[in-house]
Design a protein around this motif. Structure first.
Motif, PDB file in Angstrom:
ATOM      1  N   LEU A  27       0.827  -1.204   0.000  1.00  0.00           N
ATOM      2  CA  LEU A  27       0.000   0.000   0.000  1.00  0.00           C
ATOM      3  C   LEU A  27       0.861   1.252   0.000  1.00  0.00           C
ATOM      4  O   LEU A  27       1.842   1.343   0.748  1.00  0.00           O
ATOM      5  N   PRO A  28       0.527   2.253  -0.814  1.00  0.00           N
ATOM      6  CA  PRO A  28       1.247   3.533  -0.758  1.00  0.00           C
ATOM      7  C   PRO A  28       1.060   4.185   0.608  1.00  0.00           C
ATOM      8  O   PRO A  28       0.013   4.010   1.248  1.00  0.00           O
TER       9      PRO A  28
ATOM     10  N   ARG B 198      -6.179  -2.554   7.713  1.00  0.00           N
ATOM     11  CA  ARG B 198      -7.191  -2.029   8.629  1.00  0.00           C
ATOM     12  C   ARG B 198      -7.481  -3.024   9.748  1.00  0.00           C
ATOM     13  O   ARG B 198      -7.650  -2.648  10.916  1.00  0.00           O
ATOM     14  N   HIS B 199      -7.544  -4.297   9.409  1.00  0.00           N
ATOM     15  CA  HIS B 199      -7.815  -5.331  10.410  1.00  0.00           C
ATOM     16  C   HIS B 199      -6.755  -5.313  11.510  1.00  0.00           C
ATOM     17  O   HIS B 199      -7.088  -5.339  12.709  1.00  0.00           O
ATOM     18  N   HIS B 200      -5.488  -5.255  11.115  1.00  0.00           N
ATOM     19  CA  HIS B 200      -4.416  -5.253  12.113  1.00  0.00           C
ATOM     20  C   HIS B 200      -4.402  -3.962  12.921  1.00  0.00           C
ATOM     21  O   HIS B 200      -4.106  -3.988  14.129  1.00  0.00           O
ATOM     22  N   ARG B 201      -4.733  -2.842  12.297  1.00  0.00           N
ATOM     23  CA  ARG B 201      -4.803  -1.586  13.041  1.00  0.00           C
ATOM     24  C   ARG B 201      -5.877  -1.666  14.135  1.00  0.00           C
ATOM     25  O   ARG B 201      -5.673  -1.208  15.253  1.00  0.00           O
TER      26      ARG B 201
ATOM     27  N   THR C 255      -2.338  -5.321  16.166  1.00  0.00           N
ATOM     28  CA  THR C 255      -1.310  -6.307  15.814  1.00  0.00           C
ATOM     29  C   THR C 255      -0.505  -5.811  14.626  1.00  0.00           C
ATOM     30  O   THR C 255      -0.986  -5.009  13.823  1.00  0.00           O
ATOM     31  N   PRO C 256       0.734  -6.291  14.475  1.00  0.00           N
ATOM     32  CA  PRO C 256       1.565  -5.813  13.370  1.00  0.00           C
ATOM     33  C   PRO C 256       1.118  -6.390  12.027  1.00  0.00           C
ATOM     34  O   PRO C 256       0.687  -7.534  11.948  1.00  0.00           O
ATOM     35  N   MET C 257       1.240  -5.574  11.011  1.00  0.00           N
ATOM     36  CA  MET C 257       0.929  -6.010   9.650  1.00  0.00           C
ATOM     37  C   MET C 257       2.102  -6.830   9.113  1.00  0.00           C
ATOM     38  O   MET C 257       3.243  -6.368   9.120  1.00  0.00           O
TER      39      MET C 257
ATOM     40  N   LEU D  36      -1.573 -12.379   4.987  1.00  0.00           N
ATOM     41  CA  LEU D  36      -1.602 -11.018   5.522  1.00  0.00           C
ATOM     42  C   LEU D  36      -2.479 -10.919   6.765  1.00  0.00           C
ATOM     43  O   LEU D  36      -2.180 -10.155   7.687  1.00  0.00           O
ATOM     44  N   LEU D  37      -3.557 -11.678   6.798  1.00  0.00           N
ATOM     45  CA  LEU D  37      -4.459 -11.613   7.946  1.00  0.00           C
ATOM     46  C   LEU D  37      -3.898 -12.329   9.163  1.00  0.00           C
ATOM     47  O   LEU D  37      -4.069 -11.870  10.300  1.00  0.00           O
ATOM     48  N   LYS D  38      -3.191 -13.456   8.937  1.00  0.00           N
ATOM     49  CA  LYS D  38      -2.779 -14.312  10.053  1.00  0.00           C
ATOM     50  C   LYS D  38      -1.288 -14.266  10.352  1.00  0.00           C
ATOM     51  O   LYS D  38      -0.860 -14.686  11.434  1.00  0.00           O
ATOM     52  N   GLY D  39      -0.476 -13.838   9.398  1.00  0.00           N
ATOM     53  CA  GLY D  39       0.964 -13.785   9.621  1.00  0.00           C
ATOM     54  C   GLY D  39       1.697 -15.057   9.278  1.00  0.00           C
ATOM     55  O   GLY D  39       2.925 -15.113   9.354  1.00  0.00           O
ATOM     56  N   THR D  40       0.967 -16.101   8.905  1.00  0.00           N
ATOM     57  CA  THR D  40       1.576 -17.364   8.482  1.00  0.00           C
ATOM     58  C   THR D  40       0.877 -17.846   7.218  1.00  0.00           C
ATOM     59  O   THR D  40      -0.301 -17.553   6.996  1.00  0.00           O
ATOM     60  N   ALA D  41       1.599 -18.598   6.406  1.00  0.00           N
ATOM     61  CA  ALA D  41       1.008 -19.144   5.187  1.00  0.00           C
ATOM     62  C   ALA D  41      -0.093 -20.138   5.554  1.00  0.00           C
ATOM     63  O   ALA D  41       0.043 -20.903   6.522  1.00  0.00           O
TER      64      ALA D  41
END
Length: 364
Positions: free
Chosen positions: A74-75, A129-132, A136-138, A154-159
Motif C-alpha cells: 500500500l502507498p 485495517r484489520h491489524h490496526r 497487531t503488526p501487519m 496477511l491476515l494471520k501472519g503465516t502461510a
C-alpha cells in the motif's frame, strides 16, 4: 412506458462475460462451467479469463500473477487515510474510501492493468485495517504467494494450510462474478458516463455494502453456531420452521433449482469434512434442512444457495465475521472490472426513465 420494479427480467446489456441461468441452474464464465473452474483452476487464472477472454497459458499466468503482486504494497498516503478513519467505521466503508484513493490513472477507456492495480491492493487494504483495529503488526508483503494464499497470510501472519487455501480459492472463484447484480449494474452505470475505473468500483462497493446484497454468510454462520452440534440439527431447524422463521442459506431470487455455486462449495466441504468438524456440521445441516423444507414448504423450490457453504468456508479458514463481506468484495472486484472493461468497449450511457406520479400544476 411500463414500470418494472427493480428492473426484474429487463436486459440492459449484451455481454459474453458470464451466463446466470437460474431456471436451469447454469452458471458460465466466458464459455466455461464455473463449478469446474472452482475445483480445477486458480483464482488468477479465472480473473485472466474474465478480463482477457481466455484461460492463460503457463507463461501468461506467471506474467499476470506478477502484475497483481506488484501492487501488494500500500502507498503511504493510503495507509494514512485508513489511519484517520474512525475506529467504529465498518470495513466496507474503509474499503470504499481506500480504493478511491489508490494511485490508479483515470484515463479512458480503462485497461486491465488499472484493474490489476486495484485487485492487487485490496487484500492489503483489508489486512492493514484489520491489524490496526486489533493492535497487531501487519505482516511484511510477500511476492511468491498466490493471491488467495497471500490474503490469508496477511491476515494471520503465516502461510495457510493447503486445505484452507483450496477452500477459500473455490469461494473466491465462485463469487468473482454473477451477472447483472446490483453492484455490477452500479459499476456499469458509472462507467457508461465515461467516468474512471475507481469511481465505478467505489459505486459497486457501495452497493455491495447493503445487507440485501452482501451480508448473508454472517447470518448463516450465526445459525450454525446456534445449532452447535450435529445431534441438535433436526430439533433446532424444526423449531425454527414451526415458529414460521426462515432458514438462512436456502432459497435465492435468481436460482429456482440448485445453485451451481453451492454445489461446487459442497464438493469442497465434503473433501475437507474430515479436517474440520465445521464442514461436517454444515453438510449435516444442509441435508436435514432440505428434507424439512420439503416437508413444511412443499413445492416452494427452496434449495441451498452459495451463502450457506460460503459461511462454512469463511469460518473454517479463520476469517472473523466482519471480514465476510469485504472478502466477497475482494472476489467480486474481478467481475466488476470485467464488466467495467466490457461496458467501456461497447459503451452507451445507461439512462432509464421514470414515470411521474405527482400533480400537474394549473395552467397559468
Amino acid at each position: 412506458m411500463k414500470v418494472i420494479p427493480g428492473l426484474e427480467g429487463v436486459a440492459v446489456a449484451e455481454t459474453d462475460v458470464s451466463l446466470v441461468d437460474g431456471e436451469r441452474g447454469r452458471f458460465v464464465y466466458r464459455g466455461h462451467w464455473v463449478r469446474d473452474l472452482a475445483v480445477s483452476r486458480r483464482f488468477e487464472e479465472v480473473v485472466h479469463l474474465l478480463w482477457y477472454g481466455h484461460l492463460p497459458s503457463m507463461e501468461e499466468e506467471r506474467r499476470f500473477g506478477r502484475l497483481l503482486s506488484e501492487h501488494r504494497e500500500l502507498p503511504p498516503h493510503v495507509k494514512e487515510i485508513i489511519d484517520q478513519i474512525p475506529a467504529k467505521t465498518d470495513m466496507m466503508s474503509v474499503l470504499r474510501t481506500a480504493v478511491s484513493a489508490l494511485p490508479v490513472t483515470g484515463s479512458w477507456p480503462p485497461a486491465p492493468e488499472q484493474a490489476a492495480a486495484v485487485l492487487g491492493a485490496i487484500p492489503a487494504i483489508i489486512a492493514y485495517r484489520h491489524h490496526r483495529m486489533q493492535g497487531t503488526p501487519m505482516p511484511k508483503v510477500q511476492r511468491d504467494l498466490s493471491h488467495t494464499s497471500h490474503y490469508l497470510y496477511l491476515l494471520k501472519g503465516t502461510a495457510p494450510t493447503v486445505a484452507h487455501e483450496r477452500a477459500l480459492e473455490a469461494y473466491l472463484i465462485l463469487t468473482a462474478e454473477h451477472g447483472m447484480n446490483a453492484s455490477t449494474f452500479a459499476g456499469r452505470v458509472v462507467t457508461s458516463t465515461q467516468s474512471d475505473l475507481l469511481s465505478a468500483l467505489t459505486a459497486a462497493i457501495g452497493a455491495l455494502k447493503g445487507p440485501l446484497h452482501g451480508g448473508a454468510p454472517s447470518e448463516v454462520e450465526g445459525m450454525l453456531e446456534a445449532i452447535g452440534s450435529v445431534d441438535k440439527v433436526e430439533s433446532w431447524l424444526r423449531a425454527r420452521l414451526e415458529a414460521g422463521e426462515r432458514l438462512m442459506g436456502f432459497g435465492h431470487r435468481v436460482y429456482k433449482t440448485v445453485d451451481p455455486r453451492a454445489e461446487a462449495l459442497r464438493r469442497v466441504s465434503q473433501e475437507l469434512a474430515g479436517e474440520d468438524p465445521w464442514f461436517q456440521l454444515a453438510l449435516e445441516t444442509e441435508k436435514i434442512a432440505l428434507s424439512l423444507l420439503e416437508e413444511y414448504k412443499p413445492g416452494r423450490r427452496l434449495y441451498t444457495n452459495v451463502e450457506f457453504f460460503a459461511a462454512a468456508v469463511l469460518r473454517a479458514v479463520g476469517l472473523p465475521k466482519q471480514l465476510y463481506t469485504p472478502t466477497f468484495a475482494l472476489s467480486r472486484t474481478a467481475g466488476w472490472c470485467a464488466h467495467i472493461l466490457d461496458q467501456a468497449e461497447h459503451n452507451r450511457i445507461i439512462r432509464p426513465q421514470s414515470l411521474y406520479t405527482g400533480p400537474i400544476p394549473a395552467t397559468s
